[in-house]
Scaffold this motif. Structure first.
Motif, PDB file in Angstrom:
ATOM      1  N   ALA A 243       0.820  -1.219   0.000  1.00 47.05           N
ATOM      2  CA  ALA A 243       0.000   0.000   0.000  1.00 47.05           C
ATOM      3  C   ALA A 243       0.853   1.268   0.000  1.00 47.05           C
ATOM      4  O   ALA A 243       0.317   2.371  -0.117  1.00 47.05           O
ATOM      5  CB  ALA A 243      -0.898  -0.007   1.226  1.00 47.05           C
ATOM      6  N   ALA A 244       2.159   1.092   0.118  1.00 50.00           N
ATOM      7  CA  ALA A 244       3.097   2.241   0.207  1.00 50.00           C
ATOM      8  C   ALA A 244       2.706   3.200   1.336  1.00 50.00           C
ATOM      9  O   ALA A 244       2.674   4.416   1.158  1.00 50.00           O
ATOM     10  CB  ALA A 244       3.192   2.971  -1.133  1.00 50.00           C
ATOM     11  N   THR A 245       2.394   2.637   2.487  1.00 49.93           N
ATOM     12  CA  THR A 245       2.064   3.458   3.660  1.00 49.93           C
ATOM     13  C   THR A 245       2.947   3.040   4.833  1.00 49.93           C
ATOM     14  O   THR A 245       3.507   1.945   4.824  1.00 49.93           O
ATOM     15  CB  THR A 245       0.589   3.266   4.083  1.00 49.93           C
ATOM     16  OG1 THR A 245       0.373   1.861   4.321  1.00 49.93           O
ATOM     17  CG2 THR A 245      -0.358   3.758   3.001  1.00 49.93           C
ATOM     18  N   THR A 246       3.023   3.908   5.838  1.00 49.74           N
ATOM     19  CA  THR A 246       3.827   3.570   7.018  1.00 49.74           C
ATOM     20  C   THR A 246       3.028   3.814   8.303  1.00 49.74           C
ATOM     21  O   THR A 246       1.984   4.466   8.277  1.00 49.74           O
ATOM     22  CB  THR A 246       5.119   4.421   7.106  1.00 49.74           C
ATOM     23  OG1 THR A 246       4.819   5.643   7.771  1.00 49.74           O
ATOM     24  CG2 THR A 246       5.725   4.693   5.752  1.00 49.74           C
ATOM     25  N   GLU A 247       3.558   3.287   9.384  1.00 46.56           N
ATOM     26  CA  GLU A 247       2.962   3.509  10.716  1.00 46.56           C
ATOM     27  C   GLU A 247       3.906   4.369  11.560  1.00 46.56           C
ATOM     28  O   GLU A 247       3.834   4.338  12.778  1.00 46.56           O
ATOM     29  CB  GLU A 247       2.723   2.165  11.410  1.00 46.56           C
ATOM     30  CG  GLU A 247       1.674   1.279  10.764  1.00 46.56           C
ATOM     31  CD  GLU A 247       0.253   1.817  10.934  1.00 46.56           C
ATOM     32  OE1 GLU A 247       0.039   2.632  11.854  1.00 46.56           O
ATOM     33  OE2 GLU A 247      -0.630   1.441  10.147  1.00 46.56           O
ATOM     34  N   PHE A 248       4.774   5.110  10.890  1.00 46.05           N
ATOM     35  CA  PHE A 248       5.774   5.878  11.631  1.00 46.05           C
ATOM     36  C   PHE A 248       5.167   7.001  12.468  1.00 46.05           C
ATOM     37  O   PHE A 248       5.776   7.448  13.431  1.00 46.05           O
ATOM     38  CB  PHE A 248       6.832   6.450  10.678  1.00 46.05           C
ATOM     39  CG  PHE A 248       7.716   5.393  10.068  1.00 46.05           C
ATOM     40  CD1 PHE A 248       8.084   4.265  10.790  1.00 46.05           C
ATOM     41  CD2 PHE A 248       8.202   5.518   8.774  1.00 46.05           C
ATOM     42  CE1 PHE A 248       8.892   3.282  10.241  1.00 46.05           C
ATOM     43  CE2 PHE A 248       9.021   4.550   8.217  1.00 46.05           C
ATOM     44  CZ  PHE A 248       9.357   3.424   8.949  1.00 46.05           C
ATOM     45  N   THR A 249       3.968   7.477  12.083  1.00 44.86           N
ATOM     46  CA  THR A 249       3.360   8.562  12.875  1.00 44.86           C
ATOM     47  C   THR A 249       2.320   8.021  13.867  1.00 44.86           C
ATOM     48  O   THR A 249       1.615   8.803  14.507  1.00 44.86           O
ATOM     49  CB  THR A 249       2.690   9.602  11.951  1.00 44.86           C
ATOM     50  OG1 THR A 249       1.813   8.914  11.080  1.00 44.86           O
ATOM     51  CG2 THR A 249       3.710  10.375  11.148  1.00 44.86           C
ATOM     52  N   SER A 250       2.236   6.701  13.990  1.00 46.18           N
ATOM     53  CA  SER A 250       1.260   6.121  14.933  1.00 46.18           C
ATOM     54  C   SER A 250       1.667   6.438  16.374  1.00 46.18           C
ATOM     55  O   SER A 250       2.845   6.724  16.649  1.00 46.18           O
ATOM     56  CB  SER A 250       1.196   4.611  14.740  1.00 46.18           C
ATOM     57  OG  SER A 250       2.443   4.061  15.098  1.00 46.18           O
ATOM     58  N   PRO A 251       0.713   6.385  17.314  1.00 49.60           N
ATOM     59  CA  PRO A 251       1.054   6.650  18.727  1.00 49.60           C
ATOM     60  C   PRO A 251       2.143   5.702  19.241  1.00 49.60           C
ATOM     61  O   PRO A 251       3.010   6.109  20.017  1.00 49.60           O
ATOM     62  CB  PRO A 251      -0.271   6.385  19.462  1.00 49.60           C
ATOM     63  CG  PRO A 251      -1.335   6.517  18.421  1.00 49.60           C
ATOM     64  CD  PRO A 251      -0.722   6.135  17.126  1.00 49.60           C
ATOM     65  N   GLU A 252       2.111   4.454  18.774  1.00 51.75           N
ATOM     66  CA  GLU A 252       3.135   3.484  19.224  1.00 51.75           C
ATOM     67  C   GLU A 252       4.531   3.890  18.764  1.00 51.75           C
ATOM     68  O   GLU A 252       5.513   3.682  19.473  1.00 51.75           O
ATOM     69  CB  GLU A 252       2.803   2.074  18.682  1.00 51.75           C
ATOM     70  CG  GLU A 252       1.583   1.423  19.289  1.00 51.75           C
ATOM     71  CD  GLU A 252       0.279   1.868  18.601  1.00 51.75           C
ATOM     72  OE1 GLU A 252       0.344   2.752  17.707  1.00 51.75           O
ATOM     73  OE2 GLU A 252      -0.787   1.332  18.958  1.00 51.75           O
ATOM     74  N   SER A 253       4.573   4.458  17.556  1.00 51.35           N
ATOM     75  CA  SER A 253       5.871   4.893  17.024  1.00 51.35           C
ATOM     76  C   SER A 253       6.394   6.087  17.826  1.00 51.35           C
ATOM     77  O   SER A 253       7.578   6.122  18.212  1.00 51.35           O
ATOM     78  CB  SER A 253       5.726   5.270  15.548  1.00 51.35           C
ATOM     79  OG  SER A 253       6.857   5.963  15.107  1.00 51.35           O
ATOM     80  N   ILE A 254       5.516   7.038  18.092  1.00 51.09           N
ATOM     81  CA  ILE A 254       5.926   8.223  18.871  1.00 51.09           C
ATOM     82  C   ILE A 254       6.406   7.777  20.254  1.00 51.09           C
ATOM     83  O   ILE A 254       7.438   8.239  20.753  1.00 51.09           O
ATOM     84  CB  ILE A 254       4.748   9.227  19.018  1.00 51.09           C
ATOM     85  CG1 ILE A 254       4.177   9.612  17.643  1.00 51.09           C
ATOM     86  CG2 ILE A 254       5.160  10.455  19.826  1.00 51.09           C
ATOM     87  CD1 ILE A 254       5.064  10.475  16.796  1.00 51.09           C
ATOM     88  N   GLU A 255       5.654   6.842  20.835  1.00 50.95           N
ATOM     89  CA  GLU A 255       6.003   6.310  22.169  1.00 50.95           C
ATOM     90  C   GLU A 255       7.397   5.670  22.134  1.00 50.95           C
ATOM     91  O   GLU A 255       8.206   5.868  23.042  1.00 50.95           O
ATOM     92  CB  GLU A 255       4.954   5.245  22.501  1.00 50.95           C
ATOM     93  CG  GLU A 255       4.791   4.881  23.941  1.00 50.95           C
ATOM     94  CD  GLU A 255       3.655   3.864  24.060  1.00 50.95           C
ATOM     95  OE1 GLU A 255       2.485   4.281  24.154  1.00 50.95           O
ATOM     96  OE2 GLU A 255       3.932   2.636  24.038  1.00 50.95           O
TER      97      GLU A 255
END
Lengths: 448, 323
Positions: free
Chosen positions: A242-254
């Protein structure tokens, strides 16, 4: 200065010939080769003494072990196949050599490759799908042998990006574990390695308070640790399809906040050689590849008690990074050559060969039956940390979603996470930058 | 050498100035001058010693590490000297790689000597043409040659590989360069792509241009040819530049890693740098053996440098080349 006519003619002929040959391309890896079918493979009677070239990246004890294994195969295989192995440097150098050989001819029959490299080769249609070989009655892999393969290792041969094909076969594997100094843990009053990341932080503070030592040494490439944190929280860092990331997810920030905090409070630090830091008791833990378990055993000897555990987890399904390369068959016009390549690869991933590899090095075996061999069971009894690396860590390891953009994303993430631990970027800024850059890289990757 | 020159100049200046200098200096002024001279010398030597220590420390570290055990070489903080020197590391390093270091040394020597000799021939002849002959597009062609220095090595790997694989009538190839392996996995394959180097042509051209044209006019009157002028006059007069090319060429080839890795398959023809890789891989390094092997590999280059260092320095200073 004028060139004589006599000299000019041969010179032009030579230059012309070189030009023509340079433009003509090599014969190996010719795209468009029809993939072999199971029937055609079963119909091949392999003549005695087929020679194949095998390119790899293994040096030191790994190179020695592999030479031993190749010699064993050459001496014992029933078809008289002769494998000529050739060391080709690092993965990057090997990949350069393979690409040059695909352009100019002389590509190896079997090469080591990471999934990211494999996807590049797929995009250029230069590798052979292995399913017809696996399913072959005469030369295939029985179901019980398939079931014998460690889950994560089997899964990496058949990833989604391969569109239902099996494109590689196991070489050697390791995983990301958490080495810990049991003596320092006892001194700090810590009973066991941390179960989750909150406990990781608590233990780090406790270690600093009680012993004055930092809790963890981390290498310069922190992308693996960051990915590991995300995956342990049930997040897959990116989706190549899908060419998407989870880098801005709350888990990533945490996760980024935790890394920043660990460095800010000097509970963790960056070291070029984390193994040296751990074996010299300058840190209580090291997050690193289990491939280095054997060298740690040799370095630490009786200096202190230690072992290796799974990295902290926050979901019911534990997961850690799976490392190591695979084997691929580079297409040629010769079915006998390709079959001989497959038979070598099949042997390499089987019980006996994997037990030799795991006993001689820090790799974990690709098949569980290797644990029952006398060679490996004795080795694991004598080196309980290697057994722990398999039991505690390796069985939970899975690769990241492969993508031809994987290397570029890794480099980018490494750089940005480093900015976070140095306090130059906030976790939020870093997450947004990683998301933007990775999305663009994924969108332009060949398989998309 | 440099110090000696400074001293001579100073002495000369003093001699020249004394008759026209101030009529008389007090003893105190002389003492102060002497003190200043001594002080400046102490500072100079101090700086030189500090520089030498900085330059030599990696060599010291290499040798010290080469004599440690696997455990000791990984100690942190490190030990400066090996607690129990392991001379056997050298034997182990020598015999460790598949072909043994003797074979790697021989291969490197063949590649470095032949490659440098061929580079010298192409460099001298091309530089002579650019410096001394008038032909159309001389400057433009020279610029093209210089421009090749801007192409990174990585970008040349594939074209060079294709070329050596597909050289006609070699390694089983037909006239169109197909059907065989060309010069792949041969000494020639390792040597040929580097035999025409822009750096050598540039350096030698500058050196040849610095020789006054009068020499050519004089020898021409005696009926000498371009060849005679080149070999009898130009090369002897520009020997420091020629030796600089030799040294750079030799050390460059001796240290070459990526190209031999790509252009060869058989351990039996691979050079020393690939032998070193037996001790260092993706899954870690055996530093003590790596350092022992590196010491062995560094020795020929150091000996070679010691022989030609004076000319080498002259070449660098005379023709304005920076390391």
């Amino acid at each position: 200065m004028s060139m004589s006519k006599r000299a000019a003619l041969p010179s032009f002929l030579l230059a012309g010939t070189l030009l023509v040959t340079s433009c003509s391309g090599g014969d190996a890896g010719d795209p468009g080769n029809a993939a072999a079918s199971t029937e055609s493979i079963d119909g091949i009677e392999l003549p005695e003494g087929v020679e194949i070239d095998f390119w790899h990246i293994q040096a030191t004890i790994y190179g020695e072990a592999m030479t031993e294994m190749v010699q064993e195969f050459n001496a014992t295989n029933e078809w008289g196949i002769v494998v000529n192995e050739s060391f080709k440097g690092s993965y990057q150098e090997l990949n350069q050599a393979v690409r040059a050989s695909l352009a100019g001819g002389g590509a190896p029959d079997v090469s080591m490759a990471y999934e990211n490299d494999t996807l590049e080769y797929v995009a250029n249609d230069v590798i052979e799908p292995l399913d017809p070989y696996i399913e072959s009655e005469q030369y295939g892999v029985p179901e019980e042998d398939m079931a014998d393969m460690v889950d994560g290792v089997l899964a990496r041969q058949q990833v989604d990006a391969y569109n239902g094909s099996t494109l590689s076969w196991p070489h050697g594997n390791s995983s990301m574990g958490m080495y810990y100094n049991a003596d320092l843990f006892a001194e700090a009053g810590i009973d066991a390695p941390p179960a989750d990341w909150d406990e990781f932080l608590d233990q780090a503070r406790q270690m600093k308070d009680e012993t004055g030592l930092p809790y963890s040494a981390m290498g310069t490439g922190k992308n693996g640790i960051y990915y590991n944190m995300l995956r342990s929280k049930g997040i897959t860092p990116y989706d190549p399809g899908a060419a998407t990331t989870e880098f801005t997810s709350p888990e990533s920030i945490e996760s980024l906040e935790l890394l920043a905090l660990l460095f800010e409070e000097e509970l963790a630090y960056t070291a070029a050689d984390t193994e040296q830091e751990f074996t010299n008791e300058r840190t209580a833990t090291e997050l690193g590849t289990t491939a280095r378990t054997s060298t740690k055993i040799e370095q630490i000897q009786d200096k202190f008690q230690w072992s290796v555990a799974l990295t902290p987890q926050e979901t019911a399904e534990p997961i850690t990074q799976l490392y190591g390369g695979n084997h691929v068959i580079l297409s040629s016009d010769d079915p006998e050559q390709e079959l001989a390549s497959w038979l070598f690869m099949r042997w390499f991933a089987d019980t006996d060969a994997q037990s030799i590899y795991a006993a001689r090095t820090g790799y974990s075996p690709a098949v569980e039956s290797a644990l029952d061999t006398e060679l490996l069971s004795t080795n694991y009894e004598e080196n309980p940390q290697k057994a722990a690396a398999f039991d505690n860590v390796f069985v939970n390891a899975q690769i990241m979603p492969p993508t031809a953009a994987g290397n570029a994303i890794d480099d980018m993430v490494t750089g940005i996470v480093e900015e976070v631990v140095l306090g130059r970027l906030t976790p939020q800024e870093a997450a947004e930058r990683m998301d933007a850059e990775a999305t663009s890289l994924l969108a332009s990757a060949p398989q998309n | 050498m440099a110090l000696h020159t400074i001293e001579n100049k100073t002495a000369e200046t003093t001699r020249t100035r004394s008759p026209v200098g101030p009529p008389k200096k007090s003893a105190r002024a002389h003492a102060a001058q002497r003190w200043r001279r001594k002080a400046s010398r102490v500072v100079l030597y101090g700086a030189l010693i500090a520089g030498a220590v900085v330059m030599l420390f990696p060599f010291f570290w290499m040798i010290s590490s080469s004599l440690k055990t696997f455990q000791e070489v990984n100690l942190s903080p490190p030990t400066m000297l090996p607690s129990d020197p392991q001379w056997s590391n050298y034997a182990q390093a020598w015999e460790g790689p598949p072909s043994g270091f003797g074979r790697y040394f021989l291969n490197s020597l063949i590649v470095a000597v032949l490659g440098t000799a061929l580079q010298l021939v192409t460099g001298i002849t091309a530089a002579y043409a650019f410096a001394r002959m008038k032909f159309r597009f001389n400057n433009l062609l020279f610029l093209v040659v210089l421009a090749t220095m801007m192409i990174p090595f990585e970008a040349r790997i594939v074209p060079n590989y294709v070329l050596i694989r597909q050289i006609p009538l070699t390694g089983g190839n037909d006239l169109l360069g197909e059907g065989g392996s060309g010069l792949y996995d041969t000494y020639a394959g390792m040597i040929l792509p580097g035999v025409a180097g822009a750096f050598a042509i540039f350096l030698l051209r500058q050196a040849f241009m610095a020789v006054p044209r009068d020499y050519w006019d004089a020898i021409r009157m005696d009926g000498a040819s371009h060849w005679t002028f080149l070999w009898r006059v130009l090369i002897p007069m520009t020997m420091p530049a020629v030796l600089t090319v030799v040294l750079f060429g030799f050390i460059g080839r001796w240290n070459e890693l990526l190209w031999p890795l790509i252009a060869t398959q058989s351990e039996s023809i691979r050079p020393v740098q690939l032998g070193l890789m037996a001790f260092s891989g993706d899954e870690g390094s055996l530093y003590h053996l790596l350092m022992a092997a590196t010491t062995l590999v560094a020795v020929p280059g150091i000996i070679f440098f010691l022989f030609v260092q004076r000319r080498f320095v002259e070449g660098l200073t005379a023709f304005g080349v920076k390391g």
